[in-house]
Scaffold this motif. Structure first.
Motif, PDB file in Angstrom:
ATOM      1  N   ASN A 225      27.330  38.103  53.667  1.00 36.29           N
ATOM      2  CA  ASN A 225      26.079  38.806  54.325  1.00 36.29           C
ATOM      3  C   ASN A 225      25.082  38.123  53.483  1.00 36.29           C
ATOM      4  OD1 ASN A 225      23.730  40.911  53.913  1.00 36.29           O
ATOM      5  ND2 ASN A 225      25.754  42.213  54.138  1.00 36.29           N
ATOM      6  N   LEU A 226      23.448  38.053  54.729  1.00 30.10           N
ATOM      7  CA  LEU A 226      22.735  37.133  54.185  1.00 30.10           C
ATOM      8  C   LEU A 226      21.837  38.009  54.804  1.00 30.10           C
ATOM      9  CD1 LEU A 226      23.303  33.374  55.186  1.00 30.10           C
ATOM     10  CD2 LEU A 226      23.334  34.296  52.853  1.00 30.10           C
ATOM     11  N   ARG A 227      21.806  38.536  53.427  1.00 26.79           N
ATOM     12  CA  ARG A 227      19.513  39.234  53.783  1.00 26.79           C
ATOM     13  C   ARG A 227      20.515  40.883  54.383  1.00 26.79           C
ATOM     14  NH1 ARG A 227      18.103  34.492  52.108  1.00 26.79           N
ATOM     15  NH2 ARG A 227      18.086  33.997  54.286  1.00 26.79           N
ATOM     16  N   GLY A 228      21.145  40.763  54.540  1.00 23.93           N
ATOM     17  CA  GLY A 228      22.388  42.560  56.060  1.00 23.93           C
ATOM     18  C   GLY A 228      23.061  41.788  57.422  1.00 23.93           C
ATOM     19  N   SER A 229      21.795  40.410  57.348  1.00 23.13           N
ATOM     20  CA  SER A 229      22.653  39.469  58.823  1.00 23.13           C
ATOM     21  C   SER A 229      24.020  38.352  58.491  1.00 23.13           C
ATOM     22  CB  SER A 229      21.517  38.908  59.083  1.00 23.13           C
ATOM     23  OG  SER A 229      20.381  40.201  59.600  1.00 23.13           O
ATOM     24  N   PRO A 230      24.836  38.551  59.696  1.00 25.67           N
ATOM     25  CA  PRO A 230      25.557  37.341  59.750  1.00 25.67           C
ATOM     26  C   PRO A 230      25.228  36.270  58.994  1.00 25.67           C
ATOM     27  CG  PRO A 230      26.538  38.997  60.675  1.00 25.67           C
ATOM     28  CD  PRO A 230      24.832  39.085  60.653  1.00 25.67           C
ATOM     29  N   GLY A 231      25.620  35.233  58.288  1.00 23.28           N
ATOM     30  CA  GLY A 231      25.580  34.316  57.882  1.00 23.28           C
ATOM     31  C   GLY A 231      26.700  33.568  57.400  1.00 23.28           C
TER      32      GLY A 231
ATOM     33  N   SER B 160      31.667  29.655  64.786  1.00 21.29           N
ATOM     34  CA  SER B 160      32.833  30.364  64.430  1.00 21.29           C
ATOM     35  C   SER B 160      32.115  31.828  64.309  1.00 21.29           C
ATOM     36  CB  SER B 160      33.568  30.962  63.440  1.00 21.29           C
ATOM     37  OG  SER B 160      35.055  29.447  63.610  1.00 21.29           O
ATOM     38  N   LEU B 161      30.791  32.378  63.799  1.00 19.46           N
ATOM     39  CA  LEU B 161      30.141  32.827  63.027  1.00 19.46           C
ATOM     40  C   LEU B 161      29.667  33.956  64.552  1.00 19.46           C
ATOM     41  CD1 LEU B 161      28.351  34.574  61.114  1.00 19.46           C
ATOM     42  CD2 LEU B 161      26.486  32.666  61.764  1.00 19.46           C
ATOM     43  N   ARG B 162      29.236  32.595  65.429  1.00 19.18           N
ATOM     44  CA  ARG B 162      29.354  33.588  66.036  1.00 19.18           C
ATOM     45  C   ARG B 162      29.643  34.363  67.364  1.00 19.18           C
ATOM     46  NH1 ARG B 162      24.383  31.843  65.166  1.00 19.18           N
ATOM     47  NH2 ARG B 162      25.133  33.565  64.100  1.00 19.18           N
ATOM     48  N   GLU B 163      31.011  33.386  67.663  1.00 19.95           N
ATOM     49  CA  GLU B 163      32.658  34.614  68.053  1.00 19.95           C
ATOM     50  C   GLU B 163      32.731  35.121  67.242  1.00 19.95           C
ATOM     51  OE1 GLU B 163      37.266  33.974  68.692  1.00 19.95           O
ATOM     52  OE2 GLU B 163      35.778  32.151  67.682  1.00 19.95           O
ATOM     53  N   ILE B 164      32.845  35.794  66.128  1.00 16.76           N
ATOM     54  CA  ILE B 164      32.869  37.191  64.726  1.00 16.76           C
ATOM     55  C   ILE B 164      31.564  37.900  65.331  1.00 16.76           C
ATOM     56  CG2 ILE B 164      32.741  38.017  63.143  1.00 16.76           C
ATOM     57  CD1 ILE B 164      33.316  35.328  61.600  1.00 16.76           C
ATOM     58  N   GLU B 165      30.731  37.854  65.287  1.00 19.96           N
ATOM     59  CA  GLU B 165      29.162  38.490  66.003  1.00 19.96           C
ATOM     60  C   GLU B 165      29.719  39.416  67.581  1.00 19.96           C
ATOM     61  OE1 GLU B 165      25.257  36.888  63.786  1.00 19.96           O
ATOM     62  OE2 GLU B 165      25.653  35.875  65.570  1.00 19.96           O
TER      63      GLU B 165
ATOM     64  N   GLY C 295      49.483  45.141  63.532  1.00 16.28           N
ATOM     65  CA  GLY C 295      47.720  45.652  63.709  1.00 16.28           C
ATOM     66  C   GLY C 295      47.106  45.344  62.895  1.00 16.28           C
ATOM     67  N   ILE C 296      47.297  43.607  62.657  1.00 23.42           N
ATOM     68  CA  ILE C 296      46.083  42.747  62.056  1.00 23.42           C
ATOM     69  C   ILE C 296      46.570  41.476  63.161  1.00 23.42           C
ATOM     70  CG2 ILE C 296      47.965  42.539  59.514  1.00 23.42           C
ATOM     71  CD1 ILE C 296      45.237  42.430  58.118  1.00 23.42           C
ATOM     72  N   GLU C 297      46.061  41.299  62.994  1.00 21.15           N
ATOM     73  CA  GLU C 297      45.946  39.525  63.493  1.00 21.15           C
ATOM     74  C   GLU C 297      45.027  38.054  62.736  1.00 21.15           C
ATOM     75  OE1 GLU C 297      45.034  40.615  67.145  1.00 21.15           O
ATOM     76  OE2 GLU C 297      46.870  42.266  67.536  1.00 21.15           O
ATOM     77  N   PRO C 298      45.667  37.270  62.889  1.00 19.33           N
ATOM     78  CA  PRO C 298      44.949  36.517  62.564  1.00 19.33           C
ATOM     79  C   PRO C 298      44.422  35.217  63.335  1.00 19.33           C
ATOM     80  CG  PRO C 298      47.255  35.536  62.442  1.00 19.33           C
ATOM     81  CD  PRO C 298      47.106  37.639  63.039  1.00 19.33           C
ATOM     82  N   LEU C 299      42.681  35.238  62.996  1.00 19.29           N
ATOM     83  CA  LEU C 299      41.256  34.054  64.122  1.00 19.29           C
ATOM     84  C   LEU C 299      41.242  33.160  63.429  1.00 19.29           C
ATOM     85  CD1 LEU C 299      40.323  34.490  66.887  1.00 19.29           C
ATOM     86  CD2 LEU C 299      38.924  35.657  65.110  1.00 19.29           C
TER      87      LEU C 299
END
Length: 204
Positions: free
Chosen positions: A158-164, A179-184, A126-130
């Motif tokens: 969280n950078l001012r409400g957005s992922p960064g 990696s950030l784009r993949e997470i989003e 139920g928990i997987e590393p990425l």
């Protein structure tokens, strides 16, 4: 801070640390600074929780500094990214670049725990590393698949409400950006290493 029925953020730590009750398995995500380790222990004791494991997102001392105190208190298993096990255990030197994480490690005097395992050995269903490298060479996020939640460490903060991500602390900006784009793109609830949750579950 309660996130869901099974997830809570442990408040008062320098970098975010989370408690997860995964079908009765009690898991901590990241261990904070040495000082934060005491706060995590206080939270666990006040809630009568004996953790089964700590999952570490990356080797920076604001995420690993509390490991020694937690392990001494509870003796739980510690799972770390495969490519960073040597640094976290103290068997490998802290990388000289980028400078800011190295400087933070010297200031915080975070110790090392030798009794560690790697993410390839995680036994919990139920928990997987990425793998989400870039912030560090083998930065790893953890997906709680049943709830569409991702614990992103510093791969997405969280950078001012957005992922960064923090460029001054990251090993490779280009890789960190990917990696950030993949997470989003997962459209999950992002639980970052710094800052409040960011909900992308309805952004398809």
């Amino acid at each position: 801070m309660k996130i869901s029925d099974s997830v809570e953020r442990i408040d008062g730590t320098m970098a975010n640390s989370y408690y997860v009750n995964l079908n009765g398995e009690k898991i901590i995500i990241d261990a904070g600074t040495p000082g934060s380790g005491k706060k995590i222990i206080a939270y666990l004791e006040s809630n009568r929780i004996k953790p089964d494991a700590v999952l570490v997102t990356h080797y920076h001392p604001d995420h690993t500094g509390g490991l020694m105190a937690l392990h001494a208190k509870f003796g739980m298993d510690i799972y770390v990214p495969v490519g960073e096990a040597g640094i976290i255990s103290g068997m490998e030197r802290f990388p000289p670049r980028p400078f800011m994480p190295r400087f933070a490690s010297m200031v915080m005097h975070a110790g090392h725990v030798r009794e560690i395992k790697t993410t390839s050995e995680i036994p919990f269903k139920g928990i997987e590393p990425l793998k989400t490298p870039g912030h560090t060479r083998d930065s790893t996020s953890y997906i709680l698949s049943g709830e569409n939640i991702i614990f992103s460490g510093d791969a997405a903060v969280n950078l001012r409400g957005s992922p960064g991500y923090n460029r001054a602390f990251s090993a490779s900006g280009e890789t960190a950006e990917k990696s950030l784009r993949e997470i989003e793109s997962l459209h999950y609830l992002i639980l970052p290493g710094h800052g409040n949750p960011m909900d992308f579950r309805n952004s398809v």
